[in-house]
Scaffold this motif. Sequence first.
Motif, PDB file in Angstrom:
ATOM      1  N   ARG A  84       0.857  -0.890  -0.074  1.00  0.00           N
ATOM      2  CA  ARG A  84       0.013   0.057  -0.164  1.00  0.00           C
ATOM      3  C   ARG A  84       1.307   1.142   0.156  1.00  0.00           C
ATOM      4  O   ARG A  84       2.373   1.577   0.068  1.00  0.00           O
ATOM      5  N   LEU A 113      -1.129   5.605  15.133  1.00  0.00           N
ATOM      6  CA  LEU A 113       0.307   6.508  15.119  1.00  0.00           C
ATOM      7  C   LEU A 113       1.331   5.675  14.032  1.00  0.00           C
ATOM      8  O   LEU A 113       2.302   5.660  14.418  1.00  0.00           O
ATOM      9  N   ALA A 154       2.058   5.408   9.431  1.00  0.00           N
ATOM     10  CA  ALA A 154       2.474   6.583   8.265  1.00  0.00           C
ATOM     11  C   ALA A 154       2.438   8.148   8.454  1.00  0.00           C
ATOM     12  O   ALA A 154       3.388   8.743   8.744  1.00  0.00           O
ATOM     13  N   ILE A 155       1.122   7.853   8.975  1.00  0.00           N
ATOM     14  CA  ILE A 155       0.019   9.239   8.726  1.00  0.00           C
ATOM     15  C   ILE A 155       0.121   9.739  10.012  1.00  0.00           C
ATOM     16  O   ILE A 155      -0.204  10.415  10.610  1.00  0.00           O
ATOM     17  N   SER A 184       0.891  -0.779  19.612  1.00  0.00           N
ATOM     18  CA  SER A 184       1.499  -0.607  20.501  1.00  0.00           C
ATOM     19  C   SER A 184       2.494   0.150  20.820  1.00  0.00           C
ATOM     20  O   SER A 184       2.355   1.107  20.128  1.00  0.00           O
ATOM     21  N   LYS A 244       4.813   3.919  21.468  1.00  0.00           N
ATOM     22  CA  LYS A 244       5.461   4.916  20.572  1.00  0.00           C
ATOM     23  C   LYS A 244       5.748   5.314  21.543  1.00  0.00           C
ATOM     24  O   LYS A 244       5.772   6.081  22.698  1.00  0.00           O
ATOM     25  N   ILE A 267     -11.058  10.876  10.134  1.00  0.00           N
ATOM     26  CA  ILE A 267     -10.795  11.069   8.662  1.00  0.00           C
ATOM     27  C   ILE A 267      -9.607   9.539   8.862  1.00  0.00           C
ATOM     28  O   ILE A 267      -9.514   9.063   7.089  1.00  0.00           O
ATOM     29  N   ASP A 285     -14.767  13.598   7.628  1.00  0.00           N
ATOM     30  CA  ASP A 285     -15.042  13.470   6.677  1.00  0.00           C
ATOM     31  C   ASP A 285     -14.802  12.478   5.033  1.00  0.00           C
ATOM     32  O   ASP A 285     -14.977  11.961   4.357  1.00  0.00           O
ATOM     33  N   TYR A 311      -3.743  -4.674   7.988  1.00  0.00           N
ATOM     34  CA  TYR A 311      -3.435  -3.077   7.784  1.00  0.00           C
ATOM     35  C   TYR A 311      -2.301  -3.093   7.627  1.00  0.00           C
ATOM     36  O   TYR A 311      -1.651  -4.580   7.886  1.00  0.00           O
TER      37      TYR A 311
END
Length: 313
Positions: free
Chosen positions: A90, A146, A148-149, A170, A172, A227, A253, A313
């Motif tokens: 992805r 938390l 990639a985006i 997990s 961070k 979002i 959104d 994901y």
Amino acid sequence: MSDTLPVIGFYSPSEDQTVYKTRLERDLPGFQFELLEHATKKERVEYALVWSPPNGLLQTFENLKAIFVLGAGVDALLRDPDLPEVPIVRLEDAGMAQQMAHYVIYGILRFQRRFGIYENLQASKHWEPILDIEPVEQFSVGVMGLGAIGSVVAEQVSRLGFPVLGWSTSPKEIDGILSFCGDDGLESFLAKARVVINLLPLTQTTEQLIDKDFLSRMSMDSFLINIGRGRHLKEEDLLEALKKKAIAGAMLDVFEREPLPRENQLWNHPNVIVTPHVAAITPPEGALDQIIGNIQLIEAGGLPSLVDRKKGY
Ligand code: NDP
Ligand code: OXD
């Protein structure tokens, strides 16, 4: 010659295929570009670049080496019951995180500085300054997801001086971000955040997570920004929470049904802002950089970072 080349197939109801065709033909001359729904030599299709393909389409290509999703979320693809067992790659950020950060910063500032109130005051030509603005350092922002985006969004909001909390599977370690995880973590995370931003992927675990119980754990003066995906949120529970003033408002959104049906009450709600799934629009050049790099990596015998089908994901 092109009759013998392996094929990169493309399917997207929303992306401009000519941008993809031009760049792929330039940078990967060993492949031919074809639209998947019109592919004639199906056995030559080795890579599929797709956004929301119809169920069953991908299983018709028996020599697929990998599927590239033209977006960050893979929920629509994973719903295909006939999805072939090939690696799924992805987009990871690819220019979307910056747009998402701008979207949420607009929502946070609009809420914290009460710009919505001034829009109404202007409509009635009424001059009424609000002087009790809450300082940013007391206005906590919670980011759910938390990845990639979400990690980029959290960092950019933190740079504006807002205390930022993050919730993920997990723990961070991100500079300036207070990390929460699991069900216990969610309780404290929701109690502290004045703005809750959903940036989770849609999976079996996260579907309809934002329901009556979740909303009741948010504070009464808090604001929700969704979002992620529409199916993370039970829209009727949100409407009920807004009616009871259990939360102050929402900026949405993504929706259970897109386009949002005209009769949906969210359109007219005074405390809801509706946008048509545009928080981030896949930038074709950023997407192509990643896809071309990853096809070259696979052709050289390597493996890019893959979607975990079990986790969703
Ligand atoms: P990633 O896969 O990179 O990150 C997902 C994050 O969610 C990870 O931090 C993960 O935790 C966390 N997570 C997953 N499941 C849970 C759970 N059950 N409980 C707590 N945390 C969980 O995703 P992206 O950041 O790339 O994208 C996020 C989503 O944003 C996409 O799936 C898509 O739905 C949406 N999106 C929407 C767009 C729009 O225009 N509205 C545009 C682009 C994306 P961990 O790190 O511990 O695994
Ligand atoms: C995505 C989206 O997942 O645009 O990339 O929703």
